[in-house]
Design a protein around this motif. Structure first.
Motif, PDB file in Angstrom:
ATOM      1  N   LYS A  27      16.590  48.196 -49.477  1.00  0.00           N
ATOM      2  CA  LYS A  27      17.746  47.861 -50.317  1.00  0.00           C
ATOM      3  C   LYS A  27      17.304  46.996 -51.498  1.00  0.00           C
ATOM      4  CE  LYS A  27      20.221  47.793 -46.003  1.00  0.00           C
ATOM      5  NZ  LYS A  27      20.597  46.961 -44.869  1.00  0.00           N
ATOM      6  N   GLU A  57      17.943  44.227 -54.718  1.00  0.00           N
ATOM      7  CA  GLU A  57      18.742  43.075 -55.138  1.00  0.00           C
ATOM      8  C   GLU A  57      18.988  43.173 -56.640  1.00  0.00           C
ATOM      9  OE1 GLU A  57      17.103  39.999 -51.720  1.00  0.00           O
ATOM     10  OE2 GLU A  57      16.277  39.852 -53.748  1.00  0.00           O
ATOM     11  N   THR A  88      26.543  45.851 -52.294  1.00  0.00           N
ATOM     12  CA  THR A  88      26.544  44.800 -51.269  1.00  0.00           C
ATOM     13  C   THR A  88      26.593  43.455 -51.981  1.00  0.00           C
ATOM     14  OG1 THR A  88      24.170  44.516 -51.276  1.00  0.00           O
ATOM     15  CG2 THR A  88      25.012  46.219 -49.813  1.00  0.00           C
ATOM     16  N   SER A 116      22.657  49.470 -52.046  1.00  0.00           N
ATOM     17  CA  SER A 116      22.019  50.120 -50.907  1.00  0.00           C
ATOM     18  C   SER A 116      22.476  51.582 -50.846  1.00  0.00           C
ATOM     19  CB  SER A 116      22.419  49.326 -49.663  1.00  0.00           C
ATOM     20  OG  SER A 116      22.072  49.992 -48.512  1.00  0.00           O
ATOM     21  N   LEU A 137      17.368  53.780 -51.467  1.00  0.00           N
ATOM     22  CA  LEU A 137      16.107  53.778 -50.723  1.00  0.00           C
ATOM     23  C   LEU A 137      15.080  54.636 -51.455  1.00  0.00           C
ATOM     24  CD1 LEU A 137      17.165  54.025 -46.959  1.00  0.00           C
ATOM     25  CD2 LEU A 137      17.007  52.028 -48.434  1.00  0.00           C
ATOM     26  N   SER A 161      13.681  52.862 -54.468  1.00  0.00           N
ATOM     27  CA  SER A 161      13.195  51.505 -54.243  1.00  0.00           C
ATOM     28  C   SER A 161      11.679  51.392 -54.352  1.00  0.00           C
ATOM     29  CB  SER A 161      13.642  50.994 -52.874  1.00  0.00           C
ATOM     30  OG  SER A 161      13.079  51.784 -51.848  1.00  0.00           O
ATOM     31  N   SER A 184      13.978  43.041 -53.897  1.00  0.00           N
ATOM     32  CA  SER A 184      14.455  43.902 -52.810  1.00  0.00           C
ATOM     33  C   SER A 184      14.508  43.069 -51.537  1.00  0.00           C
ATOM     34  CB  SER A 184      13.497  45.078 -52.606  1.00  0.00           C
ATOM     35  OG  SER A 184      12.343  44.647 -51.917  1.00  0.00           O
ATOM     36  N   LYS A 185      15.109  43.633 -50.526  1.00  0.00           N
ATOM     37  CA  LYS A 185      15.026  43.006 -49.201  1.00  0.00           C
ATOM     38  C   LYS A 185      13.554  43.057 -48.763  1.00  0.00           C
ATOM     39  CE  LYS A 185      19.115  41.717 -48.404  1.00  0.00           C
ATOM     40  NZ  LYS A 185      19.383  40.313 -48.066  1.00  0.00           N
ATOM     41  N   ASP A 218      13.610  44.548 -43.475  1.00  0.00           N
ATOM     42  CA  ASP A 218      14.631  45.564 -43.747  1.00  0.00           C
ATOM     43  C   ASP A 218      14.054  46.862 -44.279  1.00  0.00           C
ATOM     44  OD1 ASP A 218      17.391  44.583 -43.315  1.00  0.00           O
ATOM     45  OD2 ASP A 218      16.644  42.913 -44.508  1.00  0.00           O
TER      46      ASP A 218
END
Ligand SMILES: Cc1cc2nc3c(=O)[nH]c(=O)nc-3n(C[C@H](O)[C@H](O)[C@H](O)COP(=O)(O)OP(=O)(O)OC[C@H]3O[C@@H](n4cnc5c(N)ncnc54)[C@H](O)[C@@H]3O)c2cc1C
Length: 400
Positions: free
Chosen positions: A190, A192, A229, A234, A239, A242, A335-336, A340
């Motif tokens: 995911k 940011e 989110t 997300s 994905l 990413s 990103s996460k 994650d």
């Protein structure tokens, strides 16, 4: 019979062990957990997208390295092998393939059955802390026990989802044998974003298109579900982009995501819609076109009063609104992390590994498979396919 120790009882290690045994080696699996295939259970949202029938080497970051492996163990052969194991495949959109039972546990169950059927011993709670080679390999476990083997297959995974067991120690083991690593970063993860509207948008899900923008140009476009989110964005589309987004961020580049809110109608259709609905408020004119929860944050972003009539909007404002409907741009700030992420991008430098046999060019008898190598693929069954194929090939040559 040569003795082979497989370090790691995940996807690639299990296939490596089965393959080595089928090729007549004396095999032992060392797994730090008390169970095999822990991460497999979490894959495909518990359904395990275990391969992709359309997978080719072009779906990976280094096609030239994947090609010789796929030539020996293609996705088609892998599917046949899993059918022999008892998995009836269910092929869904874009070639994504699941067990018909839709249970990831089915994949783990049949692999364990095969390991047991072939009498492959497994040592659990076996956390490998060092590998040394003199005339044979000497492997040390955390509690001090030492084991010897003629060949070693390093199948410890990367750093994605470390709680499943892949905590990155495999990289240190490889480095202690003289291997180097490319920078690693989370992929299929995911993203940011930096935006004051995230709180209002949190939880909004809609079918849209996203473009990854670098240097003012789209470098990757994906269509499908998008989910805002509280930290960013997300969904399957995100994905997929990413990996490239994180790679560019790693290189210190600025990257943006353009979220295309209107899926289907083109700009002309939307202009026509506005002229037909000119006697409504702007807010009302957008209802039925985009997700209702996006309307207020969007109008805030473009500084338009939701209650103003469409016919009273200046041409400039109308243009800005339309531009945002077809590409609301957000800066991607990160990103996460690996907790994650589905996969690790980067890893053991592939130039140091023979792509035909997956044997180390630095230490004879040391083999690699799976995510520990600097190979990763898109979301859609490609990463497990790499784990199976590379595991099979490493097992085959390690047994020779
Ligand atoms: C949530 C999630 C969903 C995913 N979904 C999919 C999907 O649907 N389709 C797909 O293709 N891919 C998917 N993936 C990616 C895929 O699961 C991985 O790429 C694949 O499992 C990698 O296999 P591996 O054998 O290299 O590593 P792993 O599966 O991580 O296995 C490594 C094993 O080595 C063990 N180990 C590590 N270090 C040591 C040590 N020092 N001593 C002893 N044992 C050790 C670990 O405990 C672990 O069991 C997903 C990943 C995640 C996290």
């Amino acid at each position: 019979m040569s003795s082979v120790i497989v370090i790691g009882g995940g996807a690639s290690g299990l296939l490596a062990a089965i393959s080595a045994k089928q090729h007549h080696a004396d095999v032992l699996i060392l797994e730090r957990n008390t169970k095999l295939g822990k991460k497999i259970l979490a894959t495909g949202n518990g359904r395990c997208n275990f391969t992709n029938v359309d997978a080719t080497e072009m779906h990976y970051n280094h096609p030239y390295f994947v090609r010789p492996v796929f030539e020996q163990m293609s996705p088609k052969k892998t599917l046949q092998l899993f059918e022999q194991f008892g998995i009836t495949p269910k092929i869904e959109d874009e070639g994504k393939t699941y067990p018909l039972s839709e249970q990831a546990s089915s994949i783990v169950d049949v692999l364990i059955y095969e390991i047991e059927r072939l009498n492959i011993p497994v040592k659990y709670d076996a956390y490998v802390t060092s590998i040394k080679k003199q005339d044979v390999f000497e492997i040390e476990l955390q509690h001090g026990e030492r084991l010897k083997a003629d060949r070693v297959i390093l199948a410890t995974g990367g750093l994605a989802m470390p709680k499943s067991g892949s905590d990155g120690t495999g990289y240190q083991l490889a480095q202690s044998c003289g291997h180097t690593m490319t920078p690693i970063f989370p992929a299929l993860v995911k993203l940011e974003l930096n935006s004051p509207h995230l709180k209002a948008l949190d939880g909004v899900k809609f079918p849209g298109t996203v473009e990854l923008i670098h240097d003012g140009h789209p470098v990757q476009t994906e269509t499908g579900d998008v989910l805002f989110t509280k930290y960013g964005i997300s969904g399957p589309t995100i994905l997929q982009i990413s990996r490239k987004a994180n790679q560019l961020l790693q290189e210190g580049q600025s990257v943006f995501i353009n979220v295309i809110l209107v899926n289907g109608p083109n700009q002309r259709d939307v202009a026509k819609r506005f002229s037909q609905l000119k006697d409504r408020s702007v807010e009302m004119s957008l209802i039925g076109l985009i997700n209702k929860r996006i309307i207020h944050p969007l109008l805030k972003e473009v500084h338009i009063d939701p209650h103003v009539m469409v016919k009273d909007l200046s041409k400039d404002k109308m243009n800005t609104l339309q531009q945002h409907l077809f590409g609301w741009s957000f800066p991607i700030v990160g990103s996460k992390d690996f907790d994650d992420a589905q996969v690790t991008a980067g890893g053991i430098t592939i130039d140091e590994v023979n792509p035909q046999t997956l044997e180390s060019k630095k230490v004879a008898g040391l083999y690699f498979c799976g995510e520990i190598l600097d190979i990763d693929g898109l979301c859609g069954g490609y990463n497990l396919q790499w784990a199976w194929s590379s595991g099979f090939v490493a097992g085959k040559y390690a047994s020779r």
